[in-house]
Design a protein around this motif. Sequence first.
Motif, PDB file in Angstrom:
ATOM      1  N   VAL A   1      -6.817   4.291  -8.183  1.00 47.27           N
ATOM      2  CA  VAL A   1      -5.597   3.292  -7.948  1.00 47.27           C
ATOM      3  C   VAL A   1      -6.472   1.651  -7.828  1.00 47.27           C
ATOM      4  O   VAL A   1      -7.485   1.819  -6.640  1.00 47.27           O
ATOM      5  CB  VAL A   1      -5.134   3.477  -6.763  1.00 47.27           C
ATOM      6  CG1 VAL A   1      -3.991   2.358  -6.239  1.00 47.27           C
ATOM      7  CG2 VAL A   1      -4.189   4.843  -6.948  1.00 47.27           C
TER       8      VAL A   1
ATOM      9  N   ASN B   1       0.801  -1.152   0.104  1.00 52.79           N
ATOM     10  CA  ASN B   1       0.035   0.085  -0.064  1.00 52.79           C
ATOM     11  C   ASN B   1       0.736   1.049   0.047  1.00 52.79           C
ATOM     12  O   ASN B   1       0.599   2.263  -0.803  1.00 52.79           O
ATOM     13  CB  ASN B   1      -0.890  -0.043   1.375  1.00 52.79           C
ATOM     14  CG  ASN B   1      -1.972  -0.828   1.064  1.00 52.79           C
ATOM     15  OD1 ASN B   1      -2.475  -1.262  -0.112  1.00 52.79           O
ATOM     16  ND2 ASN B   1      -3.026  -1.095   2.211  1.00 52.79           N
TER      17      ASN B   1
ATOM     18  N   ARG C   1     -12.835   2.204   0.887  1.00 49.34           N
ATOM     19  CA  ARG C   1     -11.754   2.855  -0.036  1.00 49.34           C
ATOM     20  C   ARG C   1     -11.691   4.285   0.334  1.00 49.34           C
ATOM     21  O   ARG C   1     -12.900   4.896  -0.008  1.00 49.34           O
ATOM     22  CB  ARG C   1     -11.572   2.610  -1.249  1.00 49.34           C
ATOM     23  CG  ARG C   1     -11.418   0.922  -1.492  1.00 49.34           C
ATOM     24  CD  ARG C   1     -11.199   0.684  -2.829  1.00 49.34           C
ATOM     25  NE  ARG C   1      -9.704   0.900  -3.077  1.00 49.34           N
ATOM     26  CZ  ARG C   1      -9.054   1.290  -4.271  1.00 49.34           C
ATOM     27  NH1 ARG C   1      -9.854   1.368  -5.324  1.00 49.34           N
ATOM     28  NH2 ARG C   1      -7.861   1.466  -4.453  1.00 49.34           N
TER      29      ARG C   1
ATOM     30  N   THR D   1      -9.349   9.326  -1.639  1.00 50.58           N
ATOM     31  CA  THR D   1      -7.582   9.705  -2.244  1.00 50.58           C
ATOM     32  C   THR D   1      -7.217   8.482  -3.000  1.00 50.58           C
ATOM     33  O   THR D   1      -6.146   8.685  -3.573  1.00 50.58           O
ATOM     34  CB  THR D   1      -6.880  10.295  -0.970  1.00 50.58           C
ATOM     35  OG1 THR D   1      -6.847   9.078  -0.004  1.00 50.58           O
ATOM     36  CG2 THR D   1      -7.127  11.469  -0.483  1.00 50.58           C
ATOM     37  N   SER D   2      -7.992   7.473  -2.579  1.00 47.25           N
ATOM     38  CA  SER D   2      -7.484   6.220  -3.616  1.00 47.25           C
ATOM     39  C   SER D   2      -8.167   6.130  -4.885  1.00 47.25           C
ATOM     40  O   SER D   2      -7.946   4.920  -5.671  1.00 47.25           O
ATOM     41  CB  SER D   2      -7.630   4.903  -2.690  1.00 47.25           C
ATOM     42  OG  SER D   2      -9.216   4.784  -2.829  1.00 47.25           O
TER      43      SER D   2
ATOM     44  N   LYS E   1       2.041   1.827  -3.362  1.00 48.48           N
ATOM     45  CA  LYS E   1       1.037   1.962  -4.476  1.00 48.48           C
ATOM     46  C   LYS E   1       0.481   3.603  -4.323  1.00 48.48           C
ATOM     47  O   LYS E   1       0.102   3.896  -5.384  1.00 48.48           O
ATOM     48  CB  LYS E   1      -0.043   1.149  -4.233  1.00 48.48           C
ATOM     49  CG  LYS E   1      -0.964   1.032  -5.507  1.00 48.48           C
ATOM     50  CD  LYS E   1      -2.073  -0.120  -5.403  1.00 48.48           C
ATOM     51  CE  LYS E   1      -2.488  -0.535  -3.990  1.00 48.48           C
ATOM     52  NZ  LYS E   1      -3.619  -1.667  -4.004  1.00 48.48           N
ATOM     53  N   TYR E   2       0.332   4.098  -3.127  1.00 48.08           N
ATOM     54  CA  TYR E   2      -0.229   5.184  -2.772  1.00 48.08           C
ATOM     55  C   TYR E   2       0.790   6.271  -2.577  1.00 48.08           C
ATOM     56  O   TYR E   2       0.466   7.477  -2.179  1.00 48.08           O
ATOM     57  CB  TYR E   2      -1.102   5.027  -1.456  1.00 48.08           C
ATOM     58  CG  TYR E   2      -2.319   4.349  -1.932  1.00 48.08           C
ATOM     59  CD1 TYR E   2      -3.259   4.505  -2.659  1.00 48.08           C
ATOM     60  CD2 TYR E   2      -2.383   2.916  -1.289  1.00 48.08           C
ATOM     61  CE1 TYR E   2      -4.310   3.824  -2.983  1.00 48.08           C
ATOM     62  CE2 TYR E   2      -3.434   2.134  -1.482  1.00 48.08           C
ATOM     63  CZ  TYR E   2      -4.588   2.241  -2.236  1.00 48.08           C
ATOM     64  OH  TYR E   2      -5.688   1.774  -2.770  1.00 48.08           O
TER      65      TYR E   2
ATOM     66  N   ILE F   1      -4.885  10.163   4.015  1.00 46.96           N
ATOM     67  CA  ILE F   1      -6.260   9.701   4.194  1.00 46.96           C
ATOM     68  C   ILE F   1      -6.920  10.939   4.848  1.00 46.96           C
ATOM     69  O   ILE F   1      -6.504  11.415   6.064  1.00 46.96           O
ATOM     70  CB  ILE F   1      -6.556   8.643   4.905  1.00 46.96           C
ATOM     71  CG1 ILE F   1      -5.618   7.237   4.310  1.00 46.96           C
ATOM     72  CG2 ILE F   1      -7.966   8.277   5.117  1.00 46.96           C
ATOM     73  CD1 ILE F   1      -5.341   6.474   5.422  1.00 46.96           C
TER      74      ILE F   1
ATOM     75  N   GLY G   1      -8.147  -1.787  -6.520  1.00 49.69           N
ATOM     76  CA  GLY G   1      -7.915  -2.178  -5.278  1.00 49.69           C
ATOM     77  C   GLY G   1      -9.369  -2.678  -4.562  1.00 49.69           C
ATOM     78  O   GLY G   1     -10.318  -2.324  -5.172  1.00 49.69           O
TER      79      GLY G   1
END
Length: 444
Positions: A389, A335, A382, A385-386, A338-339, A368, A391
């Motif tokens: 992306v 994570n 989720r 902000t994701s 990824k972020y 977050i 997931g």
Amino acid sequence: MAGAAIVAFGVLLVFALFRLAATETEMRKNEGDNMLWAISRTQSAALHLDASITRHAALRLSTGDIERRYNILLSRLSLLSEGPQRRYMTDLGQSKNLAMAERDIKALESEILGLSFGDTAAVNRIHDVLGPLIEELGRAGNRSMVRQWEATGARLDQQRQSILQVIVSILAIIALGIFLSVSMLRAMAGHQRSLRSFKREQEVAEAYRSFVALVSHQFRTPLAVIDSAMQRLLRSGRNMERAEIERRAEQVRTEVAGLTKLIGATLDVVRLEAGQVMPSPETCYVETLVERARTRQIAETPDRVIEVQIASEVPPSIETDPLLTEQILNNLVSNAVKYSPETEPVKIRVSTLNKQVCFAVEDGGVGIPDIEQAKLFDRFFRASTSAGVPGTGVGLSIASQLARLLGGQLDFVSRAGIGSTFTLRLPIASASPQVRSRVQNAET
């Protein structure tokens, strides 16, 4: 009279439950919402493709963006022309126009993918095809919205009538309940227990429905990408250079790997829900646990920098389940990579506090928002902000549950736009008496 009251009570109760179930079923209907979303996303894809083509002709940009947006538009149009979506668009009177637009766009595929700098004539031809499509999608969206409003109004009227009938039935049930004897009161108590059980089952069903909807969406996107890549190979494979074929094959392999991870997450959820995950503690070296998580992530993203810092007071080993611990650390490190931007290093810091070893994974990523942090460990949630992306929203939930199974906890500190730090806290000594006995015997 008591027997007649019992019969009337049963009839009214069944009627009320039937109306409640019918109302609940009506409230679940969201076909209009889904189709309006699909239409709007297709229109957005067409607009983005049109804008990318215009920018490329004027600014000499990379054709990779045009190809990606072209494939997205084709996948969206294919979605609208299949199964229930096709019937819905036919009801709106738009299916023939969309089919013609899709055919015209595919006819210009070579011009779109081979567009050169300054070729305004090709841009105008492409725009002449995309313009009517965008207008048709706009009209379809408006018609879908009107249809949705009308359906919503009809459902509300029906629900009001059902609720009124349920209220009248409940009043009659109360009056009959007063008249009935102690035996009737016992029957009502039994009914309340059944109703509570029904509500619990309803909550579980709703949770799994959300999960299935999310997984369905996550499966559909990579499958659409794979299908688009394969269609391209079938159409132009003989004329493609080997490098292009290898690039598309690697794209397909990436999507398949994503599907494999998604299936693994799904199985983890099922096993945790069924209580089939039990820790097997043993003596584990802290440095080995951290290095395995780092090595595994470096293998997937070799260009990323992952720094490890282990404080001097950290004991060399702890008693825990190595597989479950590595699963948590792998999720946190993945994570973080990824972020966060590719230029930002990910840091793993290990320290001790209150007879616990603390594995802190720090990133300088999207963070977050404060208002969403309370829900972060909920299943299927989720953060905003994701967006963009891939997931499923179950990774952190699984990690939190596994941390509790190991006798520890998972917490975090995060600020939107600055980054996040997730900390896994595990006891140095396992609560398992079998492991403690083996360690004591070994020391003796």
